[in-house]
Design a protein around this motif. Structure first.
Motif, PDB file in Angstrom:
ATOM      1  N   ALA A 103       0.835  -1.181   0.087  1.00  0.00           N
ATOM      2  CA  ALA A 103      -0.055   0.087   0.074  1.00  0.00           C
ATOM      3  C   ALA A 103       0.949   1.287   0.081  1.00  0.00           C
ATOM      4  O   ALA A 103       0.459   2.212  -0.550  1.00  0.00           O
ATOM      5  N   LYS A 104       2.151   1.238   0.525  1.00  0.00           N
ATOM      6  CA  LYS A 104       2.867   2.416   0.800  1.00  0.00           C
ATOM      7  C   LYS A 104       3.450   2.513  -0.387  1.00  0.00           C
ATOM      8  O   LYS A 104       3.728   3.942  -0.892  1.00  0.00           O
ATOM      9  N   ALA A 105       3.963   1.576  -1.255  1.00  0.00           N
ATOM     10  CA  ALA A 105       4.415   1.798  -2.839  1.00  0.00           C
ATOM     11  C   ALA A 105       3.609   2.310  -3.670  1.00  0.00           C
ATOM     12  O   ALA A 105       3.600   2.913  -4.562  1.00  0.00           O
ATOM     13  N   ILE A 106       2.168   1.488  -3.457  1.00  0.00           N
ATOM     14  CA  ILE A 106       0.908   1.968  -4.289  1.00  0.00           C
ATOM     15  C   ILE A 106       0.697   3.404  -4.138  1.00  0.00           C
ATOM     16  O   ILE A 106       0.398   4.068  -5.170  1.00  0.00           O
ATOM     17  N   ALA A 107       0.657   3.846  -3.168  1.00  0.00           N
ATOM     18  CA  ALA A 107       0.221   5.296  -2.496  1.00  0.00           C
ATOM     19  C   ALA A 107       1.103   6.218  -3.197  1.00  0.00           C
ATOM     20  O   ALA A 107       0.906   7.341  -3.707  1.00  0.00           O
ATOM     21  N   THR A 108       2.435   5.802  -3.433  1.00  0.00           N
ATOM     22  CA  THR A 108       3.774   6.513  -3.778  1.00  0.00           C
ATOM     23  C   THR A 108       3.256   6.609  -5.479  1.00  0.00           C
ATOM     24  O   THR A 108       3.418   7.752  -6.269  1.00  0.00           O
ATOM     25  N   MET A 109       3.263   5.378  -6.117  1.00  0.00           N
ATOM     26  CA  MET A 109       3.042   5.378  -7.458  1.00  0.00           C
ATOM     27  C   MET A 109       1.978   5.829  -8.035  1.00  0.00           C
ATOM     28  O   MET A 109       1.725   5.987  -9.305  1.00  0.00           O
ATOM     29  N   THR A 131       9.166  13.083  -5.230  1.00  0.00           N
ATOM     30  CA  THR A 131       8.834  14.495  -5.228  1.00  0.00           C
ATOM     31  C   THR A 131       7.181  14.689  -4.719  1.00  0.00           C
ATOM     32  O   THR A 131       7.091  16.106  -4.660  1.00  0.00           O
ATOM     33  N   LYS A 132       6.470  13.809  -5.306  1.00  0.00           N
ATOM     34  CA  LYS A 132       5.123  14.338  -5.038  1.00  0.00           C
ATOM     35  C   LYS A 132       4.397  13.527  -3.975  1.00  0.00           C
ATOM     36  O   LYS A 132       4.823  12.136  -3.705  1.00  0.00           O
ATOM     37  N   PHE A 167      11.365   0.114   0.740  1.00  0.00           N
ATOM     38  CA  PHE A 167      10.745   1.316  -0.021  1.00  0.00           C
ATOM     39  C   PHE A 167      10.074   2.382   0.630  1.00  0.00           C
ATOM     40  O   PHE A 167       9.515   1.802   1.846  1.00  0.00           O
ATOM     41  N   GLY A 168      10.610   3.728   0.182  1.00  0.00           N
ATOM     42  CA  GLY A 168      10.010   4.882   1.029  1.00  0.00           C
ATOM     43  C   GLY A 168      10.933   5.521   1.862  1.00  0.00           C
ATOM     44  O   GLY A 168      12.030   5.945   1.538  1.00  0.00           O
ATOM     45  N   GLY A 169      10.575   5.409   3.203  1.00  0.00           N
ATOM     46  CA  GLY A 169      11.390   6.001   4.392  1.00  0.00           C
ATOM     47  C   GLY A 169      10.900   7.381   4.373  1.00  0.00           C
ATOM     48  O   GLY A 169      11.626   8.238   5.327  1.00  0.00           O
ATOM     49  N   ILE A 170      10.103   8.068   3.722  1.00  0.00           N
ATOM     50  CA  ILE A 170       9.739   9.422   3.727  1.00  0.00           C
ATOM     51  C   ILE A 170       8.610   9.912   4.774  1.00  0.00           C
ATOM     52  O   ILE A 170       7.624   8.587   5.032  1.00  0.00           O
ATOM     53  N   ASP A 171       8.557  10.865   5.441  1.00  0.00           N
ATOM     54  CA  ASP A 171       7.352  11.052   6.535  1.00  0.00           C
ATOM     55  C   ASP A 171       6.148  10.727   5.962  1.00  0.00           C
ATOM     56  O   ASP A 171       5.041  10.450   6.650  1.00  0.00           O
ATOM     57  N   GLU A 172       5.826  11.099   4.651  1.00  0.00           N
ATOM     58  CA  GLU A 172       4.418  11.064   4.186  1.00  0.00           C
ATOM     59  C   GLU A 172       3.967   9.758   4.273  1.00  0.00           C
ATOM     60  O   GLU A 172       2.522   9.395   3.743  1.00  0.00           O
ATOM     61  N   LEU A 173       4.770   8.782   4.227  1.00  0.00           N
ATOM     62  CA  LEU A 173       4.274   7.219   4.331  1.00  0.00           C
ATOM     63  C   LEU A 173       3.876   6.728   5.548  1.00  0.00           C
ATOM     64  O   LEU A 173       3.527   5.516   5.598  1.00  0.00           O
TER      65      LEU A 173
END
Length: 390
Positions: A103-109, A131-132, A167-173
């Motif tokens: 879900a975290k990767a899907i939310a990003t893509m 970036t988004k 994958f990820g590591g950013i606060d928004e995830l």
């Protein structure tokens, strides 16, 4: 003494808490519910209950039911396209760690261009910044294993290159909301309960012996080790033992938090290499297979003798005085949970793969090797695989 701590997820913990979802502030109007490609979420009524709660909150829903036990890059890309096509403005991950990771990767893509692997920092990843802003995530965990409901990372496998990485590591995830309802975990079969519980245990064990350990992380880790270590066997033997389920679930959520404060070690890198080549190997099973040889290696290096003693005591061996008592406590727990005799060979792993797996572990998730208290060489990794092989 120093540490960084930022865990912004609102957590609803306890039996029956899924029924409180409708009362929570929703991050959007149309949810993409991400579930596994298995039958349990639908058959046990968890999907229907979640949909009802969301509808009562005024949210439209669509379901994406494609996630594998070790989520694949291709599935993530399909999920991102699905979210865009259906105009979803947030994600609800309903299931175990794989669903929450995916879900975290899907939310990003769903919001960013290119390929999922463009944003990976290791292996063949391009290391591009996200970036988004990803879509917001609500995590409803039906297992006690990864702690992914309260952290900002997911683990994805590239089936083309045999790479399995974070994958990820950013606060928004970080999920905006997590529901940890132990009643949803009572239907998990005994063996999977054990696999998942040991994954949770090892998250905290690794963070406690990590070079990144600190006072705040230690508090989370030891409490998690105590709750999982003293209750997992009962949850395995009696799936309806709600008190045991609750305590294992509590330990699991703490284990997710401690990974945001400390860091895991190379054991996770080594297992990711195993399941990157063998998709059907459950992550927790792989960790169990290598755990005794792995932790014995560091005990023999005397990197933190008192920490191994303290973990053995937390697991229930109050009389523990020697670091190897941790291995005794670990062995007993594996025996009590019926997973002491797992064999790599049962999952198609062959000794001639060990050199390549050791190389893969370092190339894809080398950062965790930097958290080890003493350097683990390529030869050391191969030796741990060899000692663990059956």
């Amino acid at each position: 003494m120093s540490f960084n701590m930022y865990i912004p997820t609102r957590v609803l913990f306890g039996a029956g808490r899924l029924n409180d979802l409708k009362e929570q502030k929703m991050p959007g109007k149309k949810a993409m519910i991400v579930i596994s490609n298995g039958k349990s979420t639908k058959a046990n009524g968890y999907l229907a209950c979640t949909e009802e709660q969301l509808h009562l909150a005024g949210v439209e829903t669509v379901v994406f039911d494609k996630v594998e036990a070790n989520p694949l890059k291709s599935t993530v890309m399909a999920g991102g396209a699905f979210a865009r096509k259906n105009g979803c403005d947030f994600i609800v991950a309903l299931g175990g760690g794989s669903c929450m990771d995916a879900a975290k990767a899907i939310a990003t893509m769903a919001t960013n261009d290119g390929d999922c692997w463009d944003y990976m920092g290791g292996g063949t990843g391009k290391g591009m910044p996200i970036t988004k802003k990803p879509l917001p995530i609500i995590a409803i965990t039906t297992t006690a294993g990864t702690g992914s409901e309260v952290d900002q990372w997911g683990v994805i496998t590239n089936e083309e290159t045999h790479e399995k990485m974070g994958f990820g590591g950013i606060d928004e995830l970080f999920p905006v909301l997590a529901i940890v309802d132990p009643e949803l975990m009572c239907t998990v079969p005994p063996q999977l309960t054990a696999f998942q519980g040991f994954d949770a245990l090892f998250h905290s064990v690794e963070c406690y012996i990590s070079g990144m350990a600190n006072l705040m992380g230690d508090m989370y880790a030891l409490t998690a080790i105590e709750n999982v270590g003293r209750n997992l066997a009962r949850a395995v033997k009696d799936g309806n033992a709600l008190e045991a389920r609750e305590k294992v679930a509590f330990g699991n959520t703490l284990s997710g938090a401690v990974m945001c404060i400390s860091a895991c070690t190379s054991e996770h890198s080594m297992e990711h290499a195993m399941s990157a080549y063998h998709q059907e190997l459950p992550h927790g099973a792989g960790l169990i297979m290598i755990s005794k040889a792995y932790f014995t290696h560091f005990i023999e290096q005397h990197v933190c003798d008192e920490r191994f003693v303290r973990m053995a005591q937390a697991m229930g061996m109050e009389e523990a005085k020697e670091p190897m008592d941790f291995i005794a406590a670990l062995t007993k727990l594996q025996e009590d949970c019926g997973v002491a005799d797992l064999k790599m060979s049962d999952y198609g792993i062959r000794p001639e793969e060990f050199d390549e797996m050791a190389k893969n572990a370092r190339e894809t998730m080398g950062g965790l090797f930097m958290c080890d208290r003493s350097p683990l060489s390529h030869e050391d990794c191969v030796a741990i695989y060899e000692k663990s092989y059956r």
